[in-house]
Scaffold this motif. Structure first.
Motif, PDB file in Angstrom:
ATOM      1  N   ASP A   1      -2.649  -5.761  -3.161  1.00 40.95           N
ATOM      2  CA  ASP A   1      -2.606  -4.321  -2.972  1.00 40.95           C
ATOM      3  C   ASP A   1      -3.775  -3.891  -2.099  1.00 40.95           C
ATOM      4  OD1 ASP A   1      -3.276  -1.389  -4.754  1.00 40.95           O
ATOM      5  OD2 ASP A   1      -1.505  -1.729  -3.517  1.00 40.95           O
TER       6      ASP A   1
ATOM      7  N   GLY B   1      -5.061  -0.875  -1.846  1.00 44.57           N
ATOM      8  CA  GLY B   1      -5.570   0.414  -2.294  1.00 44.57           C
ATOM      9  C   GLY B   1      -4.508   1.477  -2.425  1.00 44.57           C
ATOM     10  N   SER B   2      -3.452   1.186  -3.150  1.00 41.86           N
ATOM     11  CA  SER B   2      -2.394   2.176  -3.348  1.00 41.86           C
ATOM     12  C   SER B   2      -2.902   3.328  -4.198  1.00 41.86           C
ATOM     13  CB  SER B   2      -1.193   1.537  -4.056  1.00 41.86           C
ATOM     14  OG  SER B   2      -0.594   0.578  -3.238  1.00 41.86           O
ATOM     15  N   THR B   3      -2.494   4.540  -3.814  1.00 43.41           N
ATOM     16  CA  THR B   3      -2.868   5.728  -4.580  1.00 43.41           C
ATOM     17  C   THR B   3      -1.663   6.342  -5.280  1.00 43.41           C
ATOM     18  OG1 THR B   3      -2.590   7.085  -2.600  1.00 43.41           O
ATOM     19  CG2 THR B   3      -4.809   6.285  -3.074  1.00 43.41           C
ATOM     20  N   ASP B   4      -0.500   5.713  -5.159  1.00 41.94           N
ATOM     21  CA  ASP B   4       0.698   6.220  -5.822  1.00 41.94           C
ATOM     22  C   ASP B   4       1.043   5.314  -7.001  1.00 41.94           C
ATOM     23  OD1 ASP B   4       1.558   4.001  -4.481  1.00 41.94           O
ATOM     24  OD2 ASP B   4       3.175   4.985  -3.388  1.00 41.94           O
ATOM     25  N   GLU B   5       2.283   5.275  -7.406  1.00 37.39           N
ATOM     26  CA  GLU B   5       2.730   4.531  -8.583  1.00 37.39           C
ATOM     27  C   GLU B   5       3.089   3.071  -8.297  1.00 37.39           C
ATOM     28  OE1 GLU B   5       2.952   5.960 -11.721  1.00 37.39           O
ATOM     29  OE2 GLU B   5       1.920   7.644 -10.786  1.00 37.39           O
TER      30      GLU B   5
ATOM     31  N   ARG C   1       0.863  -1.178   0.000  1.00 40.95           N
ATOM     32  CA  ARG C   1       0.000   0.000   0.000  1.00 40.95           C
ATOM     33  C   ARG C   1       0.900   1.228   0.000  1.00 40.95           C
ATOM     34  NH1 ARG C   1      -3.928   2.636   4.343  1.00 40.95           N
ATOM     35  NH2 ARG C   1      -4.997   4.006   2.894  1.00 40.95           N
ATOM     36  N   ASN C   2       0.887   1.924  -1.117  1.00 44.40           N
ATOM     37  CA  ASN C   2       1.689   3.142  -1.288  1.00 44.40           C
ATOM     38  C   ASN C   2       3.164   2.904  -0.958  1.00 44.40           C
ATOM     39  OD1 ASN C   2      -0.612   4.515  -2.039  1.00 44.40           O
ATOM     40  ND2 ASN C   2      -1.004   5.274   0.015  1.00 44.40           N
TER      41      ASN C   2
END
Length: 132
Positions: free
Chosen positions: A71, A73-77, A41-42
């Motif tokens: 995952d 809920g990653s909000t990055d790359e 995650r992120n």
């Protein structure tokens, strides 16, 4: 003199080749691919070096890896990096569907040893101002 030296090197080379064949055959029967579950995650700053080092050391040890990414809920790359690495290395990366949980994955691989690496349990780093 040269013939004796060639005999020594020849016997030495044949014995090394036979040992490699014997241990390789024995290890192929005993070893299966190691299952690794990466929970992310992120983690864009550390996921690339982690995957690269895992596969580097697996090649050195002669052990095949099967990596599954879960995952949270990653909000990055993070997921783009993982996808790029899966195409670069032709890795065996499986994607966990969002409706599958960790328990479902472990239950599906109940008879195998699974290495679970939870990368997302680190605390978020807070920015501390240098000057007040």
């Amino acid at each position: 003199m040269w013939i004796g030296l060639l005999w020594i090197f020849g016997c030495y080379g044949i014995s090394i080749a036979l040992l490699h064949i014997w241990f390789g055959f024995k290890n192929n029967k005993q070893r299966s691919a190691a299952q690794v579950l990466l929970i992310t995650r992120n983690n864009q700053s550390q996921i690339e070096w982690y995957i690269r080092s895992m596969f580097f050391f697996s090649r050195i040890r002669g052990r095949e890896l099967q990596v599954t990414i879960l995952d949270e809920g990653s909000t990055d790359e993070t997921m783009r990096i993982i996808e790029r690495l899966s195409h670069t290395y032709c890795m065996d990366i499986k994607w966990c569907l969002p409706d599958k949980s960790l328990d479902d994955f472990l239950e599906a691989h109940g008879d195998e040893a699974v290495i679970v690496v939870h990368l997302s349990n680190r605390k978020e780093i807070q920015e501390i101002p240098l000057f007040y």
